[in-house]
Design an enzyme around this catalytic site. Sequence first.
Site, PDB file in Angstrom:
ATOM      1  N   SER A  47     -13.243  20.416 -55.557  1.00 15.70           N
ATOM      2  CA  SER A  47     -13.188  21.880 -55.641  1.00 15.70           C
ATOM      3  C   SER A  47     -11.878  22.428 -55.079  1.00 15.70           C
ATOM      4  O   SER A  47     -11.461  22.064 -53.976  1.00 15.70           O
ATOM      5  CB  SER A  47     -14.375  22.441 -54.843  1.00 15.70           C
ATOM      6  OG  SER A  47     -14.085  23.734 -54.379  1.00 15.70           O
ATOM      7  N   GLY A  48     -11.275  23.341 -55.825  1.00 18.71           N
ATOM      8  CA  GLY A  48     -10.045  23.976 -55.349  1.00 18.71           C
ATOM      9  C   GLY A  48     -10.320  24.823 -54.121  1.00 18.71           C
ATOM     10  O   GLY A  48      -9.562  24.807 -53.145  1.00 18.71           O
ATOM     11  N   LEU A  49     -11.456  25.538 -54.155  1.00 22.81           N
ATOM     12  CA  LEU A  49     -11.813  26.367 -53.002  1.00 22.81           C
ATOM     13  C   LEU A  49     -11.977  25.485 -51.760  1.00 22.81           C
ATOM     14  O   LEU A  49     -11.424  25.765 -50.694  1.00 22.81           O
ATOM     15  CB  LEU A  49     -13.129  27.112 -53.303  1.00 22.81           C
ATOM     16  CG  LEU A  49     -13.758  27.837 -52.117  1.00 22.81           C
ATOM     17  CD1 LEU A  49     -12.885  29.006 -51.671  1.00 22.81           C
ATOM     18  CD2 LEU A  49     -15.166  28.336 -52.451  1.00 22.81           C
ATOM     19  N   ASP A  59      -7.492  30.043 -51.417  1.00 28.71           N
ATOM     20  CA  ASP A  59      -7.659  29.484 -52.760  1.00 28.71           C
ATOM     21  C   ASP A  59      -6.756  30.256 -53.734  1.00 28.71           C
ATOM     22  O   ASP A  59      -7.212  30.809 -54.727  1.00 28.71           O
ATOM     23  CB  ASP A  59      -9.150  29.598 -53.148  1.00 28.71           C
ATOM     24  CG  ASP A  59      -9.488  28.843 -54.419  1.00 28.71           C
ATOM     25  OD1 ASP A  59      -8.658  28.028 -54.857  1.00 28.71           O
ATOM     26  OD2 ASP A  59     -10.589  29.066 -54.967  1.00 28.71           O
ATOM     27  N   ASP A  86     -10.726  20.376 -60.018  1.00 28.58           N
ATOM     28  CA  ASP A  86     -10.546  21.783 -60.320  1.00 28.58           C
ATOM     29  C   ASP A  86      -9.029  22.034 -60.299  1.00 28.58           C
ATOM     30  O   ASP A  86      -8.420  22.129 -59.241  1.00 28.58           O
ATOM     31  CB  ASP A  86     -11.264  22.566 -59.208  1.00 28.58           C
ATOM     32  CG  ASP A  86     -11.023  24.051 -59.277  1.00 28.58           C
ATOM     33  OD1 ASP A  86     -10.390  24.503 -60.245  1.00 28.58           O
ATOM     34  OD2 ASP A  86     -11.472  24.752 -58.351  1.00 28.58           O
ATOM     35  N   ASP A  88      -7.377  24.543 -61.291  1.00 24.47           N
ATOM     36  CA  ASP A  88      -7.036  25.967 -61.320  1.00 24.47           C
ATOM     37  C   ASP A  88      -6.462  26.349 -62.690  1.00 24.47           C
ATOM     38  O   ASP A  88      -7.038  26.002 -63.700  1.00 24.47           O
ATOM     39  CB  ASP A  88      -6.080  26.336 -60.174  1.00 24.47           C
ATOM     40  CG  ASP A  88      -6.725  26.139 -58.804  1.00 24.47           C
ATOM     41  OD1 ASP A  88      -7.975  26.108 -58.753  1.00 24.47           O
ATOM     42  OD2 ASP A  88      -6.003  25.980 -57.810  1.00 24.47           O
ATOM     43  N   GLU A 115      -8.609  26.739 -65.815  1.00 22.94           N
ATOM     44  CA  GLU A 115      -9.238  28.036 -66.050  1.00 22.94           C
ATOM     45  C   GLU A 115      -8.242  29.001 -66.696  1.00 22.94           C
ATOM     46  O   GLU A 115      -7.035  28.925 -66.427  1.00 22.94           O
ATOM     47  CB  GLU A 115      -9.802  28.605 -64.741  1.00 22.94           C
ATOM     48  CG  GLU A 115      -8.771  28.826 -63.653  1.00 22.94           C
ATOM     49  CD  GLU A 115      -9.389  28.896 -62.256  1.00 22.94           C
ATOM     50  OE1 GLU A 115     -10.269  28.076 -61.941  1.00 22.94           O
ATOM     51  OE2 GLU A 115      -8.971  29.772 -61.476  1.00 22.94           O
ATOM     52  N   LYS A 121      -3.621  31.826 -59.192  1.00 16.42           N
ATOM     53  CA  LYS A 121      -5.009  32.253 -59.386  1.00 16.42           C
ATOM     54  C   LYS A 121      -5.577  32.875 -58.099  1.00 16.42           C
ATOM     55  O   LYS A 121      -5.019  32.706 -57.007  1.00 16.42           O
ATOM     56  CB  LYS A 121      -5.878  31.077 -59.845  1.00 16.42           C
ATOM     57  CG  LYS A 121      -5.919  29.866 -58.969  1.00 16.42           C
ATOM     58  CD  LYS A 121      -6.863  29.880 -57.765  1.00 16.42           C
ATOM     59  CE  LYS A 121      -8.253  30.257 -58.010  1.00 16.42           C
ATOM     60  NZ  LYS A 121      -9.110  29.162 -58.453  1.00 16.42           N
ATOM     61  N   ASN A 123      -9.671  33.262 -56.360  1.00 18.04           N
ATOM     62  CA  ASN A 123     -11.013  32.722 -56.555  1.00 18.04           C
ATOM     63  C   ASN A 123     -11.851  33.699 -57.377  1.00 18.04           C
ATOM     64  O   ASN A 123     -11.770  34.916 -57.196  1.00 18.04           O
ATOM     65  CB  ASN A 123     -11.673  32.448 -55.193  1.00 18.04           C
ATOM     66  CG  ASN A 123     -12.985  31.730 -55.376  1.00 18.04           C
ATOM     67  OD1 ASN A 123     -14.016  32.341 -55.627  1.00 18.04           O
ATOM     68  ND2 ASN A 123     -12.942  30.417 -55.287  1.00 18.04           N
ATOM     69  N   SER A 124     -12.658  33.145 -58.250  1.00 19.76           N
ATOM     70  CA  SER A 124     -13.419  33.977 -59.191  1.00 19.76           C
ATOM     71  C   SER A 124     -14.436  34.875 -58.513  1.00 19.76           C
ATOM     72  O   SER A 124     -14.917  35.834 -59.116  1.00 19.76           O
ATOM     73  CB  SER A 124     -14.141  33.085 -60.198  1.00 19.76           C
ATOM     74  OG  SER A 124     -13.214  32.264 -60.831  1.00 19.76           O
ATOM     75  N   ARG A 160     -12.071  26.246 -68.745  1.00 14.22           N
ATOM     76  CA  ARG A 160     -12.990  27.157 -68.052  1.00 14.22           C
ATOM     77  C   ARG A 160     -12.756  28.587 -68.530  1.00 14.22           C
ATOM     78  O   ARG A 160     -11.633  29.089 -68.500  1.00 14.22           O
ATOM     79  CB  ARG A 160     -12.765  27.021 -66.554  1.00 14.22           C
ATOM     80  CG  ARG A 160     -13.382  28.084 -65.708  1.00 14.22           C
ATOM     81  CD  ARG A 160     -13.423  27.607 -64.274  1.00 14.22           C
ATOM     82  NE  ARG A 160     -13.370  28.680 -63.333  1.00 14.22           N
ATOM     83  CZ  ARG A 160     -13.363  28.500 -62.017  1.00 14.22           C
ATOM     84  NH1 ARG A 160     -13.380  27.265 -61.524  1.00 14.22           N
ATOM     85  NH2 ARG A 160     -13.333  29.521 -61.207  1.00 14.22           N
ATOM     86  N   HIS A 191     -18.163  30.398 -66.657  1.00 11.47           N
ATOM     87  CA  HIS A 191     -18.340  30.813 -65.272  1.00 11.47           C
ATOM     88  C   HIS A 191     -18.952  32.206 -65.216  1.00 11.47           C
ATOM     89  O   HIS A 191     -18.665  33.059 -66.060  1.00 11.47           O
ATOM     90  CB  HIS A 191     -16.988  30.801 -64.548  1.00 11.47           C
ATOM     91  CG  HIS A 191     -17.132  30.532 -63.073  1.00 11.47           C
ATOM     92  ND1 HIS A 191     -18.283  30.098 -62.487  1.00 11.47           N
ATOM     93  CD2 HIS A 191     -16.234  30.632 -62.050  1.00 11.47           C
ATOM     94  CE1 HIS A 191     -18.113  29.950 -61.196  1.00 11.47           C
ATOM     95  NE2 HIS A 191     -16.867  30.269 -60.894  1.00 11.47           N
TER      96      HIS A 191
HETATM   97  C1  SPV Z   1     -14.076  25.900 -56.923  1.00 16.71           C
HETATM   98  O1  SPV Z   1     -14.956  25.207 -56.434  1.00 16.71           O
HETATM   99  O2  SPV Z   1     -12.948  26.001 -56.423  1.00 16.71           O
HETATM  100  C2  SPV Z   1     -14.316  26.633 -58.148  1.00 16.71           C
HETATM  101  C3  SPV Z   1     -15.654  27.032 -58.421  1.00 16.71           C
HETATM  102  O3  SPV Z   1     -13.395  26.915 -58.830  1.00 16.71           O
HETATM  103  S1  SPV Z   1     -15.832  28.605 -57.844  1.00 16.71           S
HETATM  104  O4  SPV Z   1     -15.298  28.688 -56.525  1.00 16.71           O
HETATM  105  O5  SPV Z   1     -17.258  28.789 -57.915  1.00 16.71           O
HETATM  106  O6  SPV Z   1     -15.120  29.500 -58.731  1.00 16.71           O
HETATM  107 MG    MG Z   2     -11.624  26.740 -57.986  1.00 11.90          MG
END
Ligand code: SPV
Ligand code: MG
Length: 534
Positions: A47-49, A59, A86, A88, A115, A121, A123-124, A160, A191
């Site tokens: 996971s990027g986060l 992130d 991930d 990004d 994505e 980016k 975070n979503s 994504r 997502h």
């Molecule tokens: C992540 O885990 O970094 C994601 C998923 O991209 S989310 O954070 O849910 O967007």
């Molecule tokens: Mg991410």
Amino acid sequence: MEIKVTDKCTMLRNMIYSKDLGFIMEAHDGLSAKIVEQTGFKGIWASGLSMSASHGVRDNNELSFKEVADHCYYMASRVNIPVLLDMDTGYGDFNTARTALRMIESAGVAGVCVEDKKFPKTNSFLEKKASSLADPEEFALKIKCMKESVMNPNFVIIARVEAYIAGLGGKEALKRAQMYADAGADAVLIHSKKSTSEDIDDFMSNWDNRVPVVIVPTKYYTVPTDHFRELGIGLVIWANHNLRSIIPAMRLTSESIFKLESLMGVEDRIATVSEVFSIQGNNELEEDEKKYQPESGRKSNVIILAASNLPDGTMKTELKISGKMLIEHQISTYKEMGIRDILAVVSNSSIPNIDAYCRVSSTFENTKELDSLKLSSDMIKEDTIISYGDLIFKKHIIRDLLESEADLTLVVDPDLNSGGDYNEYVKTSERYDKFSNNDRLKILDIHSHSDMDADGIFTGVMYIKNKELAEVIKDVLDYEISEGGFDTRKDRMADLINHLLKLEKYRIEAMFITPDSWVDINEVKDIVKANEVK
Ligand code: SPV
Ligand code: MG
């Protein structure tokens, strides 16, 4: 550790394309990757986060793609299951994406998810505007470029779709998903930040299944997993839950230690150090050392019983042979065999620096060697050599000794005249024949009276291979005299060995050596002989 040569890209691809719903679990470093694998998951979400949070950064592409690739190497190389990264936005345009991809694929990652947002980016789940989305045509070409840049044709690329997140609705999501699938994406990740599966339900009711769908139910976590099965989802990503679980755990630990100024409040509820070693794969390394570095990788340890003095008060083992103390010769023989764990029980606390741990016996003047052995009993374990300190012997003796299969092996010289004033005579199951190939014989008895019908004398070097036998020795050394323990003022090593023989439980053998391969230093002429042995 050994990573099986399996195509992890194919493993990931099969998981997504299988008719069963697949699950992958977040990890953000080698340790969490290992835990995810040990739990039973068949894949990892890098996971990027989580990776950025575990570095303490945002992130927002604050980690460079080189740092991400390096980090992924530590995840992918520690496990046998595939890692989906991930990626990004791909860190920029098509060119940056393919450049990063080369590094990421080389790091052992099995697939990436990119994505359709603009670089850098966010975070979503942070406030999002439609203007932060990438142009879909441009993004589809980025996917095409990435597909054409991979080294392994099975490498997985997931596109994504952020249309629902940006509030653009189902039509836009569908349009984008179709464009990305047509550009070559192996799957699309739809997502959503709703707390229900509304967006996903909407998408699935219109999707023609041209490629599988991946989802991240972080916000709609109350939706039963069977619902995703019914929808025909290909893969669920549990996206950040390992990272989030360590935060309260670390806070609790830090706060407790800070407040109590002690570890008492945490010791019982944290992982043991052995568990840490186990996750790191220490056992595997020990096995590999045996395989690839048989001598230096040994875990043998040595106890040198050297607490005996000359009349002038110096230690016998301080005697110089070729300019080096007797004890140093022994220590360097062991070190050359790769044995590092050496304890010497000495009589003189001012012995010049030697390359071993020393323990000083304060009772040596009135006791025999069992007293020194008792002093070092915590070191008696499986794979322990015990040697008297006043000996000099050839290195091959130790090498051969360490190959013994017996539970306990005594090094024995067949020449009854080789020893000094005090000898321990060994009787074996048959007479040793120096012309036979067999230099190992079962010991029947060992005694210090010279009139016995002996087959050899004990040199003062022995090897305990068996763990249980080591425990037995430790136990009997700890007994009080009244409960059948040894009187260390007069009982000798022979008494201990006879005690073990009487148990009739262990394989106790003599390893015969040639008289010219060792010397017991008792008088000046022995020093001359010792020079020849060295
Ligand atoms: C992540 O885990 O970094 C994601 C998923 O991209 S989310 O954070 O849910 O967007
Ligand atoms: Mg991410």
